[in-house]
Design a protein around this motif. Structure first.
Motif, mmCIF file in Angstrom:
data_model
loop_
_atom_site.group_PDB
_atom_site.id
_atom_site.type_symbol
_atom_site.label_atom_id
_atom_site.label_comp_id
_atom_site.label_asym_id
_atom_site.label_seq_id
_atom_site.Cartn_x
_atom_site.Cartn_y
_atom_site.Cartn_z
ATOM 1 N N ALA A 1 0.834 -1.203 0.000
ATOM 2 C CA ALA A 1 0.000 0.000 0.000
ATOM 3 C C ALA A 1 0.869 1.252 0.000
ATOM 4 C CB ALA A 1 -0.931 0.003 1.207
ATOM 5 N N LEU A 2 1.867 1.278 0.863
ATOM 6 C CA LEU A 2 2.766 2.432 0.926
ATOM 7 C C LEU A 2 3.446 2.673 -0.416
ATOM 8 C CD1 LEU A 2 4.379 1.707 4.408
ATOM 9 C CD2 LEU A 2 3.031 3.748 3.830
ATOM 10 N N GLU A 3 3.929 1.607 -1.024
ATOM 11 C CA GLU A 3 4.642 1.741 -2.285
ATOM 12 C C GLU A 3 3.722 2.166 -3.427
ATOM 13 O OE1 GLU A 3 6.692 -2.009 -2.545
ATOM 14 O OE2 GLU A 3 8.299 -1.307 -1.214
ATOM 15 N N LYS A 4 2.517 1.609 -3.466
ATOM 16 C CA LYS A 4 1.576 1.984 -4.534
ATOM 17 C C LYS A 4 1.141 3.436 -4.382
ATOM 18 C CE LYS A 4 -1.039 -0.806 -6.691
ATOM 19 N NZ LYS A 4 -2.056 -1.725 -7.243
ATOM 20 N N MET A 5 0.857 3.847 -3.146
ATOM 21 C CA MET A 5 0.437 5.230 -2.922
ATOM 22 C C MET A 5 1.570 6.201 -3.238
ATOM 23 S SD MET A 5 -1.950 4.587 0.417
ATOM 24 C CE MET A 5 -2.670 6.214 0.580
ATOM 25 N N GLU A 6 2.795 5.832 -2.894
ATOM 26 C CA GLU A 6 3.939 6.685 -3.211
ATOM 27 C C GLU A 6 4.131 6.779 -4.727
ATOM 28 O OE1 GLU A 6 8.683 7.090 -2.157
ATOM 29 O OE2 GLU A 6 7.792 5.093 -2.172
ATOM 30 N N PHE A 7 4.089 5.658 -5.412
ATOM 31 C CA PHE A 7 4.311 5.625 -6.857
ATOM 32 C C PHE A 7 3.288 6.495 -7.595
ATOM 33 C CE2 PHE A 7 3.474 3.881 -11.073
ATOM 34 C CZ PHE A 7 4.741 3.934 -11.625
ATOM 35 N N HIS A 8 2.019 6.369 -7.219
ATOM 36 C CA HIS A 8 0.955 7.112 -7.901
ATOM 37 C C HIS A 8 0.724 8.501 -7.311
ATOM 38 C CE1 HIS A 8 -0.289 3.857 -10.526
ATOM 39 N NE2 HIS A 8 -0.156 3.039 -9.502
ATOM 40 N N LYS A 9 1.397 8.790 -6.192
ATOM 41 C CA LYS A 9 1.238 10.076 -5.490
ATOM 42 C C LYS A 9 -0.213 10.300 -5.042
ATOM 43 C CE LYS A 9 5.114 12.267 -7.886
ATOM 44 N NZ LYS A 9 5.731 11.069 -8.336
ATOM 45 N N TYR A 10 -0.829 9.214 -4.536
ATOM 46 C CA TYR A 10 -2.206 9.263 -4.051
ATOM 47 C C TYR A 10 -2.209 9.367 -2.531
ATOM 48 C CZ TYR A 10 -3.949 7.646 -8.610
ATOM 49 O OH TYR A 10 -4.261 7.514 -9.929
ATOM 50 N N THR A 11 -3.239 9.987 -2.012
ATOM 51 C CA THR A 11 -3.424 10.057 -0.564
ATOM 52 C C THR A 11 -4.462 9.044 -0.091
ATOM 53 O OG1 THR A 11 -5.092 11.793 -0.787
ATOM 54 C CG2 THR A 11 -2.808 12.514 -0.492
ATOM 55 N N ALA A 12 -5.154 8.434 -1.026
ATOM 56 C CA ALA A 12 -6.159 7.426 -0.687
ATOM 57 C C ALA A 12 -6.360 6.508 -1.895
ATOM 58 C CB ALA A 12 -7.486 8.095 -0.324
ATOM 59 N N VAL A 13 -6.646 5.235 -1.612
ATOM 60 C CA VAL A 13 -6.903 4.264 -2.687
ATOM 61 C C VAL A 13 -8.040 3.333 -2.271
ATOM 62 C CG1 VAL A 13 -4.603 4.264 -3.726
ATOM 63 C CG2 VAL A 13 -5.090 2.722 -1.866
ATOM 64 N N PRO A 14 -8.843 2.891 -3.252
ATOM 65 C CA PRO A 14 -9.901 1.934 -2.942
ATOM 66 C C PRO A 14 -9.318 0.554 -2.632
ATOM 67 C CG PRO A 14 -10.128 2.807 -5.195
ATOM 68 C CD PRO A 14 -8.863 3.331 -4.639
ATOM 69 N N ILE A 15 -10.020 -0.181 -1.791
ATOM 70 C CA ILE A 15 -9.658 -1.560 -1.461
ATOM 71 C C ILE A 15 -10.783 -2.452 -1.953
ATOM 72 C CG2 ILE A 15 -9.179 -3.207 0.374
ATOM 73 C CD1 ILE A 15 -8.337 -0.837 2.121
ATOM 74 N N ILE A 16 -10.402 -3.543 -2.642
ATOM 75 C CA ILE A 16 -11.397 -4.506 -3.091
ATOM 76 C C ILE A 16 -11.018 -5.891 -2.578
ATOM 77 C CG2 ILE A 16 -11.981 -3.147 -5.136
ATOM 78 C CD1 ILE A 16 -10.369 -5.148 -6.792
ATOM 79 N N ASP A 17 -12.007 -6.765 -2.495
ATOM 80 C CA ASP A 17 -11.711 -8.133 -2.062
ATOM 81 C C ASP A 17 -11.408 -9.011 -3.264
ATOM 82 O OD1 ASP A 17 -14.147 -8.947 -3.200
ATOM 83 O OD2 ASP A 17 -15.151 -9.229 -1.278
ATOM 84 N N ARG A 18 -11.143 -10.276 -3.030
ATOM 85 C CA ARG A 18 -10.743 -11.173 -4.124
ATOM 86 C C ARG A 18 -11.860 -11.429 -5.130
ATOM 87 N NH1 ARG A 18 -10.015 -16.351 -0.327
ATOM 88 N NH2 ARG A 18 -9.190 -14.708 0.950
ATOM 89 N N HIS A 19 -13.085 -11.040 -4.786
ATOM 90 C CA HIS A 19 -14.210 -11.192 -5.704
ATOM 91 C C HIS A 19 -14.522 -9.891 -6.450
ATOM 92 C CE1 HIS A 19 -14.810 -15.065 -3.845
ATOM 93 N NE2 HIS A 19 -14.865 -14.473 -2.664
ATOM 94 N N GLY A 20 -13.698 -8.864 -6.211
ATOM 95 C CA GLY A 20 -13.887 -7.588 -6.892
ATOM 96 C C GLY A 20 -14.854 -6.650 -6.212
ATOM 97 N N LYS A 21 -15.330 -7.003 -5.016
ATOM 98 C CA LYS A 21 -16.275 -6.154 -4.288
ATOM 99 C C LYS A 21 -15.525 -5.015 -3.604
ATOM 100 C CE LYS A 21 -19.696 -9.083 -4.900
ATOM 101 N NZ LYS A 21 -20.508 -8.922 -6.037
ATOM 102 N N TYR A 22 -16.126 -3.833 -3.630
ATOM 103 C CA TYR A 22 -15.549 -2.679 -2.943
ATOM 104 C C TYR A 22 -15.656 -2.883 -1.439
ATOM 105 C CZ TYR A 22 -15.043 2.034 -1.103
ATOM 106 O OH TYR A 22 -14.646 3.120 -0.372
ATOM 107 N N ILE A 23 -14.533 -2.758 -0.736
ATOM 108 C CA ILE A 23 -14.495 -2.956 0.715
ATOM 109 C C ILE A 23 -14.411 -1.622 1.462
ATOM 110 C CG2 ILE A 23 -13.140 -3.953 2.614
ATOM 111 C CD1 ILE A 23 -14.576 -6.003 0.801
#
Length: 138
Positions: A25-47
């Motif tokens: 999460a830290l690395e993805k947020m740093e790479f994209h310069k995002y302050t927040a990201v959506p989380i989904i489960d293995r079935h693609g549902k928004y968590i």
């Protein structure tokens, strides 16, 4: 107006799987310069949405924090302090303005709750600014 016109599809959105680690999460947020990201489960549902603040609070509460420790912490074990509400794809723009006040983006789901993308605050503001310019406020 239907929100699908403003949708940034899942394929173009940085998101995290619920089974991801804190380090990912830290690395993805740093790479994209995002302050927040959506989380989904293995079935693609928004968590939910993970924010920098959620990560900072977890770091604060972790003794001897390091990136190696972050590899052992799963996102499902990180408390999310803000509940970003998703909307369904058949929603109308007028319902998004209130959500955009407190959310950088609005997660969009289909009628089964499957995450299909986001609408950024920027597009919502632009839509209303153009409506005002044309004399169609709301």
């Amino acid at each position: 107006m239907n929100i699908s016109f403003f949708l940034l599809p899942k394929a173009e959105v940085a998101y995290l799987d619920l089974d991801s680690t804190m380090r990912q999460a830290l690395e993805k947020m740093e790479f994209h310069k995002y302050t927040a990201v959506p989380i989904i489960d293995r079935h693609g549902k928004y968590i939910g949405t993970l924010t920098e603040g959620d990560l900072l609070w977890r770091i604060k509460d972790t003794d001897s924090f390091s990136l190696e420790v972050a590899e052992q912490i799963q996102l499902k074990d990180i408390k999310r302090r803000v509940k970003n509400k998703p909307v369904r794809i058949d929603s109308e723009m007028k319902g998004l303005l209130t959500l955009a006040i407190s959310q950088n983006f609005i997660p969009v789901v289909d009628d089964q709750g499957t995450f299909i993308g986001i609408i950024r605050r920027r597009e919502i503001i632009e839509y209303y600014a153009n409506s005002i310019d044309k004399g169609n406020a709301m």
